[in-house]
Design a protein around this motif. Structure first.
Motif, short mmCIF file in Angstrom:
data_model
loop_
_atom_site.label_atom_id
_atom_site.label_comp_id
_atom_site.label_asym_id
_atom_site.label_seq_id
_atom_site.Cartn_x
_atom_site.Cartn_y
_atom_site.Cartn_z
N ALA A 267 0.83 -1.21 0.00
CA ALA A 267 0.00 0.00 0.00
C ALA A 267 0.86 1.26 0.00
CB ALA A 267 -0.93 -0.01 1.21
N GLN A 268 1.91 1.26 0.83
CA GLN A 268 2.75 2.44 0.95
C GLN A 268 3.73 2.59 -0.21
OE1 GLN A 268 4.09 1.60 5.21
NE2 GLN A 268 3.70 3.79 5.34
N ARG A 310 -4.62 0.37 9.96
CA ARG A 310 -5.76 1.21 10.37
C ARG A 310 -5.41 2.69 10.33
NH1 ARG A 310 -5.86 -3.01 14.21
NH2 ARG A 310 -7.57 -4.50 13.81
N TRP A 311 -4.18 3.01 10.72
CA TRP A 311 -3.74 4.40 10.68
C TRP A 311 -3.67 4.90 9.24
CZ3 TRP A 311 0.86 6.67 8.75
CH2 TRP A 311 1.04 8.00 9.12
N LEU A 312 -3.19 4.07 8.33
CA LEU A 312 -3.12 4.46 6.92
C LEU A 312 -4.52 4.66 6.34
CD1 LEU A 312 -0.25 2.11 5.70
CD2 LEU A 312 -0.20 4.61 5.69
N GLN A 313 -5.46 3.83 6.74
CA GLN A 313 -6.84 4.03 6.30
C GLN A 313 -7.36 5.40 6.75
OE1 GLN A 313 -8.80 0.55 7.99
NE2 GLN A 313 -8.96 -0.42 5.98
N LYS A 316 -5.74 8.28 4.73
CA LYS A 316 -5.74 8.12 3.28
C LYS A 316 -5.89 9.44 2.52
CE LYS A 316 -8.08 5.86 -0.57
NZ LYS A 316 -9.22 5.02 -1.03
N GLY A 317 -6.68 10.34 3.03
CA GLY A 317 -6.89 11.63 2.36
C GLY A 317 -5.63 12.45 2.21
N LEU A 321 -5.04 12.35 -3.97
CA LEU A 321 -5.74 13.55 -4.42
C LEU A 321 -7.22 13.24 -4.62
CD1 LEU A 321 -3.16 14.84 -7.07
CD2 LEU A 321 -3.46 15.64 -4.71
N GLY A 322 -8.08 14.06 -4.09
CA GLY A 322 -9.51 13.89 -4.29
C GLY A 322 -10.17 12.97 -3.27
#
Length: 323
Positions: A267-268, A310-313, A316-317, A321-322
């Protein structure tokens, strides 16, 4: 027996007993060291060694482990300093410092908001210090086996340093892995440190040699570290997108899809740079679906990785972008 001869006899017997006592003490101490920190690390059918870290890695209460970890770490470090030639103690002490740096210093620092830059940076520098201390201890183990190894890796060249790596055996894989992780961990936090930068080629070479000797070590852990490095480093330093993708596929295969850290890494490392929002969500979903109850000796790492997911979720913003 005359008096002088008797005195001589008593003196020699006393000296013998003293030396025997020292020898017995040393044997006993080495016996404890071999039990608490066997080298090489024992397999399931090992001869009497124990998995000394299992009480930590098998715990899913992160706060409990974070509180007791420094005591365990310092105990091993004390044993190592008392017996610096014992390779198992050197590797255990070093690996514990590297684990501590990652799990209990760098990871909490990741969660500190960017608006608190000074606090965040101070914790990163602290983590860097522990990464390097751990790597140094592990390198002592390798230097004990191959005199001049540490210096060769610190100033890596193909013509001189590579010869040291060809001498390494399967028993050295754990040492190579932790030494490489410690150096690259420090480099990731402070890439402008020229001394650490100089050590990076040697660190990568150690990891690649470890992967060649034992590709499946710790269910693909070596390949996971290499994936992160290849993805972040320029080709001039040994990185590259194709190498990162290949390493990731090896990691995924060897982990059997049962390590959430692999999906967090994806993901990262892949989804955020590519702005792959759907892939990001899917990877974190897979990370959170893994049940730590099925892996009793890996509860700590699974819990920590899922906290990161969970922290990445939640954040996420900040990455897409968007969103």
């Amino acid at each position: 027996m005359n008096v002088n001869l008797k005195k001589t006899y008593v003196y020699l017997m006393g000296l013998f007993l003293l030396l025997s006592g020292c020898s017995i003490k040393r044997i006993a101490f080495n016996g404890i060291a071999n039990t608490l920190a066997p080298f090489p690390a024992p397999k399931s059918d090992a001869s009497g060694g124990i998995d000394a870290a299992a009480a930590l890695t098998g715990e899913d209460d992160v706060k409990l482990v974070s509180e007791v970890f420094p005591t365990v770490l310092k105990m091993y470090e004390t044993l190592h300093l008392s017996n610096p030639k014992h390779r198992g103690l050197a590797v255990m002490s070093g690996s514990l410092y590297i684990m501590y740096a990652n799990a209990f210093v760098q990871t909490p620092a990741d969660y500190i908001p960017e608006t608190q830059f000074q606090k965040k940076n101070l914790e990163y520098l602290r983590a860097k210090k522990f990464y390097l201390r751990g790597a140094d201890y592990v390198m002592q183990s390798l230097d004990t086996a191959y005199k001049g190894f540490a210096e060769a890796m610190a100033h890596y060249t193909e013509d001189k340093s590579a010869a040291f790596l060809t001498r390494c055996k399967a028993a050295d894989v754990e040492s190579l892995y932790w030494a490489g992780c410690g150096i690259l961990g420090a480099f990731a936090l402070d890439p402008m440190d020229t001394d650490v930068f100089t050590s990076v080629p040697g660190a990568v070479a150690m990891l690649e040699r470890a992967a060649a000797l034992y590709p499946g070590f710790n269910a693909g852990a070596i390949w996971e570290t290499l994936t992160a490095f290849y993805a972040a480093a320029p080709e001039s330093l040994g990185g590259g997108a194709d190498k990162a993708e290949d390493a990731y596929q090896r990691t995924l295969e060897l982990s059997g899809g049962q390590r959430p850290s692999v999906y967090v890494l994806y993901a990262q490392t892949f989804c955020i740079p590519a702005q792959d929002s759907a892939g990001f969500d899917e990877a974190l979903r897979k990370a959170l679906e893994i049940d730590s109850a099925n892996q009793p000796n890996n509860k700590l790492t699974i819990t920590l990785s899922q906290e990161k997911a969970r922290w990445l979720q939640k954040m996420k913003g900040d990455y897409f972008l968007g969103d």
